[in-house]
Structures are given as structure tokens and as C-alpha cells.
Motif scaffolding. Sequence first.
Motif, PDB file in Angstrom:
ATOM      1  N   LEU A   1      45.577  37.282  35.283  1.00  0.00           N
ATOM      2  CA  LEU A   1      45.933  37.368  36.543  1.00  0.00           C
ATOM      3  C   LEU A   1      44.498  37.679  37.222  1.00  0.00           C
ATOM      4  O   LEU A   1      44.102  38.390  36.942  1.00  0.00           O
ATOM      5  N   ALA A   2      44.542  37.177  38.403  1.00  0.00           N
ATOM      6  CA  ALA A   2      43.573  37.508  39.086  1.00  0.00           C
ATOM      7  C   ALA A   2      43.754  38.195  40.096  1.00  0.00           C
ATOM      8  O   ALA A   2      45.277  38.830  40.130  1.00  0.00           O
ATOM      9  N   CYS A   3      43.256  39.246  40.915  1.00  0.00           N
ATOM     10  CA  CYS A   3      43.406  41.059  41.190  1.00  0.00           C
ATOM     11  C   CYS A   3      42.804  40.493  42.994  1.00  0.00           C
ATOM     12  O   CYS A   3      41.743  40.044  42.538  1.00  0.00           O
ATOM     13  N   PRO A   4      43.503  39.312  43.631  1.00  0.00           N
ATOM     14  CA  PRO A   4      45.365  39.474  44.130  1.00  0.00           C
ATOM     15  C   PRO A   4      45.235  38.391  43.973  1.00  0.00           C
ATOM     16  O   PRO A   4      45.070  37.544  43.086  1.00  0.00           O
TER      17      PRO A   4
ATOM     18  N   LEU B   1      61.800  39.371  25.055  1.00  0.00           N
ATOM     19  CA  LEU B   1      60.379  39.393  25.396  1.00  0.00           C
ATOM     20  C   LEU B   1      60.178  40.548  26.630  1.00  0.00           C
ATOM     21  O   LEU B   1      61.080  41.162  27.305  1.00  0.00           O
ATOM     22  N   ARG B   2      58.717  40.657  26.200  1.00  0.00           N
ATOM     23  CA  ARG B   2      58.532  41.701  27.075  1.00  0.00           C
ATOM     24  C   ARG B   2      57.073  40.919  27.047  1.00  0.00           C
ATOM     25  O   ARG B   2      56.376  40.166  26.706  1.00  0.00           O
ATOM     26  N   VAL B   3      56.840  41.228  28.893  1.00  0.00           N
ATOM     27  CA  VAL B   3      55.884  41.078  29.341  1.00  0.00           C
ATOM     28  C   VAL B   3      54.784  41.596  29.748  1.00  0.00           C
ATOM     29  O   VAL B   3      55.011  42.534  30.382  1.00  0.00           O
ATOM     30  N   ASP B   4      53.225  41.472  29.735  1.00  0.00           N
ATOM     31  CA  ASP B   4      52.112  42.479  29.595  1.00  0.00           C
ATOM     32  C   ASP B   4      51.308  41.313  30.711  1.00  0.00           C
ATOM     33  O   ASP B   4      50.425  40.316  30.085  1.00  0.00           O
ATOM     34  N   GLU B   5      51.220  42.162  31.411  1.00  0.00           N
ATOM     35  CA  GLU B   5      50.205  41.626  32.771  1.00  0.00           C
ATOM     36  C   GLU B   5      48.689  42.198  32.827  1.00  0.00           C
ATOM     37  O   GLU B   5      48.512  43.446  32.652  1.00  0.00           O
ATOM     38  N   TYR B   6      47.536  41.574  32.992  1.00  0.00           N
ATOM     39  CA  TYR B   6      46.113  41.749  32.919  1.00  0.00           C
ATOM     40  C   TYR B   6      45.758  41.213  33.577  1.00  0.00           C
ATOM     41  O   TYR B   6      46.329  40.774  33.873  1.00  0.00           O
ATOM     42  N   GLU B   7      44.946  42.146  34.408  1.00  0.00           N
ATOM     43  CA  GLU B   7      44.185  41.973  35.591  1.00  0.00           C
ATOM     44  C   GLU B   7      42.931  41.531  35.454  1.00  0.00           C
ATOM     45  O   GLU B   7      41.626  41.674  34.249  1.00  0.00           O
ATOM     46  N   ALA B   8      42.554  40.462  35.505  1.00  0.00           N
ATOM     47  CA  ALA B   8      41.271  40.068  35.423  1.00  0.00           C
ATOM     48  C   ALA B   8      40.007  40.392  35.433  1.00  0.00           C
ATOM     49  O   ALA B   8      40.030  41.432  36.717  1.00  0.00           O
ATOM     50  N   GLY B   9      39.222  41.168  34.899  1.00  0.00           N
ATOM     51  CA  GLY B   9      38.258  42.034  34.999  1.00  0.00           C
ATOM     52  C   GLY B   9      37.927  43.964  35.011  1.00  0.00           C
ATOM     53  O   GLY B   9      37.149  44.292  34.800  1.00  0.00           O
ATOM     54  N   THR B  10      39.541  43.707  34.263  1.00  0.00           N
ATOM     55  CA  THR B  10      39.424  45.178  33.792  1.00  0.00           C
ATOM     56  C   THR B  10      40.384  45.144  32.988  1.00  0.00           C
ATOM     57  O   THR B  10      40.283  44.286  32.279  1.00  0.00           O
TER      58      THR B  10
ATOM     59  N   ILE C   1      41.054  31.848  34.557  1.00  0.00           N
ATOM     60  CA  ILE C   1      41.773  32.869  35.332  1.00  0.00           C
ATOM     61  C   ILE C   1      43.273  31.871  35.848  1.00  0.00           C
ATOM     62  O   ILE C   1      42.667  30.669  37.168  1.00  0.00           O
ATOM     63  N   PRO C   2      44.740  31.301  35.513  1.00  0.00           N
ATOM     64  CA  PRO C   2      45.277  32.913  35.212  1.00  0.00           C
ATOM     65  C   PRO C   2      45.568  32.122  33.642  1.00  0.00           C
ATOM     66  O   PRO C   2      45.214  30.529  33.299  1.00  0.00           O
ATOM     67  N   SER C   3      45.373  32.543  33.516  1.00  0.00           N
ATOM     68  CA  SER C   3      46.438  31.584  31.483  1.00  0.00           C
ATOM     69  C   SER C   3      47.596  33.127  31.016  1.00  0.00           C
ATOM     70  O   SER C   3      47.780  33.631  32.008  1.00  0.00           O
ATOM     71  N   VAL C   4      47.735  31.814  30.000  1.00  0.00           N
ATOM     72  CA  VAL C   4      49.218  32.540  29.254  1.00  0.00           C
ATOM     73  C   VAL C   4      49.015  32.271  28.039  1.00  0.00           C
ATOM     74  O   VAL C   4      49.030  31.555  27.632  1.00  0.00           O
TER      75      VAL C   4
END
Length: 105
Positions: free
Chosen positions: A12-15, A38-47, A70-73
Motif C-alpha cells: 500500500l501507499a503511505c498514506p 486468514l492473516r493480513v500483512d500490510e507493507y508500506e511502499a518504500g519501506t 502500488i497497490p498490490s494484493v
Amino acid sequence: MKQTPMRIELLLACPPTRKCRAIQELVGEAVERYPEQLRVDEYEAGTACPVTPTDGYRRARSGKGKFKKIPSVFVNGVEVAAGEPPERETLFRVIEEQLSQPRVS
């Protein structure tokens, strides 16, 4: 023995943008439907990713470029959408297909 939850990974983008929020809403709906599975892991683009990503996530690239859109699933390491939110039916179909496969703890 309790089965390890299947991973859904979001880049995901931040914000978060409107598209990112739409994805979060769709995935939230999936988690409500399959709360223990299910388990959700969110990653911020660029980090850096806060957890070790799946092999499918690490290998994914957008076209010939070296970056993911971005965004990707990703569901269980399988890319479901890149650059746009997935269709609801597509996301749930992939989740159900992946849940039907055996998972290793």
C-alpha cells in the motif's frame, strides 16, 4: 493441531490512497468471512517489510520493471491484483482456491 493462517499481503501507499482503502475494505470483508483462516500483512511502499514476505511476493515484478505496482494484493504468494483493487469475486475465488490447498505450518 491448529492450522497456520493463510497469508494475504498488501502493498500500500503511505498514506493510503482511495484504491488502497478499497483494498483494505475488501480484505477486511474476507477476514470477517474466514476469521481464523486468514492473516493480513500490510507493507508500506518504500519501506522494509515488517515480516518476511512470501516467496511469491518477493519474486513478483511489474512487467519488465523491478518494482511492484502500488497497490498490490497477494493471496498465499499468488498475485491477485496490481495497480488496481481486485474484483470482489476474483479475490474471494482465489482465497477459496488457496484455502482448499494444504498448508504447512
